[in-house]
Design an enzyme around this catalytic site. Structure first.
Site, PDB file in Angstrom:
ATOM      1  N   TYR A   1       0.753  -1.155   0.044  1.00 11.86           N
ATOM      2  CA  TYR A   1       0.147   0.018   0.080  1.00 11.86           C
ATOM      3  C   TYR A   1       0.858   1.313   0.090  1.00 11.86           C
ATOM      4  O   TYR A   1       0.395   2.245  -0.211  1.00 11.86           O
ATOM      5  CB  TYR A   1      -0.979  -0.052   1.096  1.00 11.86           C
ATOM      6  CG  TYR A   1      -2.481   0.483   0.751  1.00 11.86           C
ATOM      7  CD1 TYR A   1      -2.842   0.171  -0.430  1.00 11.86           C
ATOM      8  CD2 TYR A   1      -2.816   1.003   1.868  1.00 11.86           C
ATOM      9  CE1 TYR A   1      -3.949   0.755  -0.761  1.00 11.86           C
ATOM     10  CE2 TYR A   1      -4.460   1.659   1.751  1.00 11.86           C
ATOM     11  CZ  TYR A   1      -5.066   1.460   0.457  1.00 11.86           C
ATOM     12  OH  TYR A   1      -6.124   1.915   0.178  1.00 11.86           O
TER      13      TYR A   1
ATOM     14  N   LYS B   1      -4.097   7.096   4.186  1.00 10.58           N
ATOM     15  CA  LYS B   1      -4.887   6.738   4.781  1.00 10.58           C
ATOM     16  C   LYS B   1      -5.107   6.778   6.521  1.00 10.58           C
ATOM     17  O   LYS B   1      -5.696   7.187   7.064  1.00 10.58           O
ATOM     18  CB  LYS B   1      -5.451   5.090   4.279  1.00 10.58           C
ATOM     19  CG  LYS B   1      -5.933   4.655   3.096  1.00 10.58           C
ATOM     20  CD  LYS B   1      -7.245   5.279   3.128  1.00 10.58           C
ATOM     21  CE  LYS B   1      -8.085   5.197   1.505  1.00 10.58           C
ATOM     22  NZ  LYS B   1      -9.202   5.393   1.483  1.00 10.58           N
TER      23      LYS B   1
END
Length: 277
Positions: free
Chosen positions: A153, A160
């Protein structure tokens, strides 16, 4: 119905496979009125989806990298409804070089883009909706729990994690106005956005083995959509600044199940502490 009479602004609808589409669909079934946002060439996809959801559903222009679009959005919603009861933030993007194991080499320009679109846009959207949330309301952002580092990610994970912090600070500042702000952390879902994440299929395969309730990336949209509608409703009036998981329980389990019998056959000693040497 759960959302009877609620006026909701929903971002992130592209195609019927979008998670935001499923949330919009459930919101309509539960009595809400909705307005969608879109921009640029992709707006035609949003408009096509809007017609499938409900004839006459309006699509307003919103490019979160254009500061002028936010006051225009506020005014358009003021003219249409006069108030807003809930907002779904379903906006995220990272350039290709900010994902997939390139963490140490990603240039600032790509990180800046990812942060502005995926994180800062939540604050901007909240500020745009705030003057119209005169009766309080709920803001929900779609998240992927990033309290730990994930192998694929990279800078989106950092964005996030920052999104989760932004939720807490918005909850602090908007709470006195009766506005709740929460993140909905779903497990991996088979969406168009997921296809752009390198290694997504490997993550998806292992998720169901660790989640106590199991997980199906292709058939879990409905559960996530229903939870989002609950958060947008009046049924969680004292929940704010929270990360609500809809992931089959994966986040609560430290590792996939092990086969104790197989370990014994491999020579492990039952009840023995791990060696420190």
């Amino acid at each position: 119905m759960l959302l009877q009479g609620k006026k909701l602004l929903i971002t992130g609808v592209l195609t019927p496979q979008s998670l935001a589409y499923g949330i919009a669909e459930h919101a309509l079934e539960q009595g809400a009125e909705i307005v969608l946002t879109g921009f640029g060439r992709a707006r035609s996809l949003t408009e096509r989806s809007a017609k499938r959801l409900k004839a006459g559903t309006e699509v307003l222009e919103l490019d979160v990298t254009n500061p002028a679009h936010f006051p225009a959005l506020t005014e358009a919603l003021r003219q249409r409804w006069g108030r807003v009861d809930g907002v779904l933030h379903s906006i995220a993007y990272a350039p290709e070089d900010a994902l997939g194991g390139n963490f140490l080499n990603t240039p600032w320009e790509s990180v800046q883009t990812a942060f502005r679109v995926s994180t800062f846009s939540l604050k901007e959207l909240a500020v745009a909706a705030m003057p119209l949330m005169t009766q309080g309301g709920s803001i929900v952002t779609l998240d992927f729990d990033n309290r730990v580092a994930w192998p694929i990610y990279d800078w989106m994970g950092v964005c996030k994690a920052a999104l989760e912090a932004t939720v807490r600070y918005l909850a602090r500042d908007l709470g006195p106005k009766g506005i709740r702000v929460n993140a909905l952390a779903a497990g991996p879902l088979a969406t168009i956005a997921a296809k752009g994440i390198p290694g997504f299929k490997s993550l998806e395969k292992g998720w169901g083995a660790q989640a106590p309730l199991g997980w199906d990336a292709r058939n879990s949209h409905d559960m996530v959509a229903r939870t989002a509608c609950a958060l947008l409703s009046d049924w969680l009036p004292s929940t704010t600044g929270e990360m609500v998981h809809v992931d089959g329980g994966y986040h609560a389990i430290g590792a996939p199940p092990v086969d104790a019998e197989e370990d014994k056959q491999g020579g492990g000693e039952s009840g023995s502490p791990p060696s420190a040497g």
